[in-house]
Write an enzyme that holds these catalytic residues in place. Structure first.
Site, PDB file in Angstrom:
ATOM      1  N   GLN A 108     -28.182   9.632  17.772  1.00 39.85           N
ATOM      2  CA  GLN A 108     -28.250   9.070  16.418  1.00 39.85           C
ATOM      3  C   GLN A 108     -26.846   8.653  15.994  1.00 39.85           C
ATOM      4  OE1 GLN A 108     -28.783  11.220  12.616  1.00 39.85           O
ATOM      5  NE2 GLN A 108     -30.734  10.138  12.445  1.00 39.85           N
ATOM      6  N   TYR A 181     -27.754   6.360   2.662  1.00 42.19           N
ATOM      7  CA  TYR A 181     -26.481   6.283   3.372  1.00 42.19           C
ATOM      8  C   TYR A 181     -25.933   4.856   3.277  1.00 42.19           C
ATOM      9  CZ  TYR A 181     -27.461  10.947   5.120  1.00 42.19           C
ATOM     10  OH  TYR A 181     -27.719  12.303   5.203  1.00 42.19           O
ATOM     11  N   ARG A 318     -41.940  18.781   7.235  1.00 43.27           N
ATOM     12  CA  ARG A 318     -42.797  19.966   7.176  1.00 43.27           C
ATOM     13  C   ARG A 318     -44.101  19.732   7.956  1.00 43.27           C
ATOM     14  NH1 ARG A 318     -43.585  23.201   2.065  1.00 43.27           N
ATOM     15  NH2 ARG A 318     -43.179  24.892   3.535  1.00 43.27           N
ATOM     16  N   GLY A 340     -37.870  19.112  12.783  1.00 40.49           N
ATOM     17  CA  GLY A 340     -36.454  19.421  12.626  1.00 40.49           C
ATOM     18  C   GLY A 340     -36.258  20.914  12.491  1.00 40.49           C
ATOM     19  N   ARG A 341     -36.410  21.410  11.269  1.00 43.12           N
ATOM     20  CA  ARG A 341     -36.209  22.834  11.005  1.00 43.12           C
ATOM     21  C   ARG A 341     -37.146  23.744  11.817  1.00 43.12           C
ATOM     22  NH1 ARG A 341     -36.642  22.262   4.653  1.00 43.12           N
ATOM     23  NH2 ARG A 341     -38.235  20.818   5.384  1.00 43.12           N
ATOM     24  N   CYS A 367     -36.327  27.488   3.542  1.00 44.63           N
ATOM     25  CA  CYS A 367     -35.335  27.987   2.577  1.00 44.63           C
ATOM     26  C   CYS A 367     -34.081  27.123   2.575  1.00 44.63           C
ATOM     27  CB  CYS A 367     -34.975  29.426   2.904  1.00 44.63           C
ATOM     28  SG  CYS A 367     -34.126  29.639   4.501  1.00 44.63           S
ATOM     29  N   GLU A 433     -42.166  52.955   8.358  1.00 45.44           N
ATOM     30  CA  GLU A 433     -42.269  52.134   7.145  1.00 45.44           C
ATOM     31  C   GLU A 433     -43.142  52.861   6.128  1.00 45.44           C
ATOM     32  OE1 GLU A 433     -42.610  49.869   4.052  1.00 45.44           O
ATOM     33  OE2 GLU A 433     -41.131  49.363   5.610  1.00 45.44           O
TER      34      GLU A 433
END
Length: 664
Positions: A108, A181, A318, A340-341, A367, A433
């Site tokens: 890119q 951009y 997403r 991506g994430r 997040c 726990e």
């Protein structure tokens, strides 16, 4: 039979065949470059790991072609023209390793940031733009770029692409007529006020983008693929002011009518594919969607592009739900799913999907603490839920010298991550726990529908620890005496935190945020949330969506003033969602008492009262470290992790646990 088989059919961009329908969406490779503009070892390892994980097409994050018109403060991102020998040398090592996994890789390349330069990333250099317009972040007016400078950047695209082809890159993606951009600023009349051949008509405003693809094709051949990152809609209400989903507004950036015309022109210029999203830096929550945005939010715009032009369409945003991805391919929404994430969170996403091992996919929680937030503030790319992202070798699992038995008190994210890492290394980890399930604060935090991935992360930890055969004891509190009588070699205390509370008077109607979220307390129809931090604002949004009448009372002069989201896309969207959902906010106000359905508070205007059915305290948490203090001088090898050490966020709970558990 794997129902996702269609996602693994090959697809061509130009004459370049991709083995499946998955691409690593480009994300800024901050921290992945060396001082000469090449890829450092972290960058090579990071991209290779995603290819190893099954992704068909790797698209690097932004790399620069110019370092003179717009100086970028080396080393920051790779630059294909700064030191061509070093770029080709390191790029060749990267592409050879990626190709070993039968994956393709595109570089890119960016023409620059222009008015959206992030000062902490790129240095405080005089920003350029098509015209003298206001900068996105700084209260400065940008300098108009000259025609000679434009020609210089275009030529460097050719030089950089030639170097990329020599280095083994299979194609180029241009960054971008998207997100606002520099090249996109030329494309929009909002930013481009020029009267020369680069301004005025749409064709003129796209001339910069046209000359770039023509230059690359001229230097590298017509068959060398060039993809364009493209946003057909900007969601700009005004400079530095973006629109929310469902909001009525007048588009001042690129509207869909012009977006369709521009797409047709861009493909006619020679672009082989459009990598589609929407948004701009003025509406950053579209370009980098937080959890408050719907999953798959770009699908309508990708489908519009698919119906407009006859080249492959990529769609990110997403898209980590495999059923959604499959549907998008089957119904003609797009041709390639960009992740991506999700590939930061789990580099093996594609292989796990191919082998029908969906429960093992570590979820992204949107997040943006480890990725966009850290890019924005610290010029580094990482991941909140995956401590190894962009640190694959530095954070590789450490071999053990002697197997240890490790007691972990607390099954929140810190305790779970510690158990996972210890077990993978060969130690024996045992969790105790006190609640009836793992996850800690993920459980109440994940109640709002926009926080569903918090629950997904808790489920992932449960599944992973079960697969690893970690002994988990639920509804089990342990005492100092029990621990001292046991035969553990090491002890980790990850007992979390407790909400801060204080008396107001009628405390039977004063609740904590967690109790309301978990349904243990009913806040009724009208409630006041004391505390406008992240927890308070997200709770307010959740209750407002349920039809409650909500007021936030905050002692400071603004909401999200402390411990708000690191990434501006998250914080700015949440700030706008509060008034958009008719949530009242009282700042510079301190609550004093609650009696007879009236909350009394001290404000700048004196004492005021609010009528409400309940009060919800969301004023922070305090560390629960009492067990650690009891054991501190009794146990030779003891560690304090998570909120019990310091109240923070999911990222630091996981990262600190990984660090400690990797070195026991």
């Amino acid at each position: 039979m794997n129902k996702y088989k269609k996602l693994f059919e090959p697809i061509k961009i130009g004459k370049c065949e991709i083995k499946n329908r998955f691409a690593l969406a480009p994300m800024g490779p901050l921290g992945l470059a060396d001082s000469e503009g090449g890829f450092n070892q972290r960058g090579i390892d990071y991209y290779t790991e995603r290819a190893k994980g099954g992704t068909g097409l790797i698209i690097t994050g932004v790399t620069f072609v110019d370092n003179e018109v717009e100086e970028h403060g080396m080393p920051n991102c790779p630059c294909s023209t700064y030191n061509p020998v070093q770029f080709v040398r390191t790029g060749k090592e990267l592409t050879e390793r990626i190709h070993a996994y039968n994956a393709k890789v595109f570089l890119q390349m960016s023409g620059g940031f222009g008015r959206v330069t992030i000062p902490t990333n790129l240095g405080d250099f005089p920003p350029v733009a098509p015209s003298p317009i206001q900068h996105r972040w700084l209260d400065k007016t940008c300098r108009e770029i000259t025609i000679d400078e434009i020609k210089s950047i275009v030529k460097k695209f050719g030089d950089g692409a030639y170097n990329a082809k020599r280095a083994g890159f299979d194609g180029i993606e241009i960054h971008a007529v998207h997100e606002g951009y520099l090249i996109d600023q030329f494309a929009m009349s909002l930013f481009n006020h020029r009267t020369d051949e680069y301004g005025g008509s749409l064709d003129n405003r796209l001339r910069f983008a046209r000359e770039i693809v023509e230059e690359i094709k001229d230097r590298c051949g017509e068959d060398y693929p060039v993809v364009l990152r493209y946003s057909p809609k900007s969601f700009i209400k005004d400079l530095r002011d973006g629109a929310l989903p469902g909001e009525e507004f007048t588009e001042k950036g690129r509207d869909l009518e012009e977006g369709i015309k521009a797409a047709k022109l861009l493909v006619s210029y020679g672009y082989d594919s459009l990598d589609t999203d929407v948004g701009s830096y003025d509406s950053w929550w579209w370009s980098h969607p937080p959890m408050y945005q719907d999953k798959g939010l770009y699908r309508p715009y990708a489908k519009l592009m698919k119906e407009t032009v006859d080249v492959p369409i990529m769609c990110a945003g997403r898209m980590d739900n495999p059923d959604m991805a499959l549907d998008a391919i089957e119904n003609g929404t797009c041709d390639i799913i960009s992740l991506g994430r999700p590939l930061l969170a789990d580099p093996d996403y594609v292989n796990k999907l191919r082998s029908n091992n969906l429960k093992s996919i570590r979820p992204c929680i949107s997040c943006q603490e480890g990725c966009m937030g850290r890019i924005q503030h610290y010029s580094m790319l990482n991941c909140a839920v995956n401590p190894q992202a962009c640190k694959e070798k530095d954070n590789a699992l450490t071999p053990i010298l002697k197997k240890k038995k490790v007691l972990i008190v607390g099954g929140g994210v810190a305790g779970c991550e510690a158990a996972r890492v210890l077990t993978l290394r060969g130690h024996e980890a045992i969790i105790f726990e006190k609640n009836d399930r793992l996850g800690g604060n993920l459980i109440p935090g994940g109640v709002p529908d926009f926080k569903e991935d918090d629950i997904a992360l808790a489920n992932w930890f449960e599944h992973t620890l079960k697969e690893l055969k970690v002994q988990v004891n639920l509804n089990a509190e342990v005492t100092k005496d029990q621990i001292l009588k046991s035969d553990f070699d090491s002890v980790i205390i990850a007992t979390g935190s407790t909400p801060k509370v204080f008396p107001l008077g009628d405390d039977a109607k004063v609740f904590t945020a967690a109790d309301v979220l978990l349904g243990k307390k009913d806040c009724k129809d009208t409630t006041v949330i004391v505390g406008g931090g992240l927890v308070g604002c997200e709770l307010a949004l959740h209750l407002a969506k349920e039809g409650k009448n909500v007021t936030i009372v905050e002692a400071l002069n603004k909401i999200l003033a402390l411990n708000g989201p690191l990434c501006s896309a998250n914080s700015e969207m949440l700030e706008k969602l509060i008034p958009f959902n008719k949530i009242a906010v009282k700042t510079n106000s301190k609550v004093k008492a609650y009696k007879d359905g009236l909350l009394e508070m001290e404000t700048e205007n004196g004492i005021e009262k609010i009528k409400c059915d309940s009060v919800i305290l969301s004023v922070g948490y305090k560390e629960e470290n009492s067990l650690y203090k009891e054991l501190e001088f009794e146990v030779p090898e003891i560690y304090l992790l998570g909120d019990a050490r310091k109240v923070s966020n999911i990222m630091y709970g996981i990262w600190d646990a990984y660090e400690v558990a990797n070195h026991i």
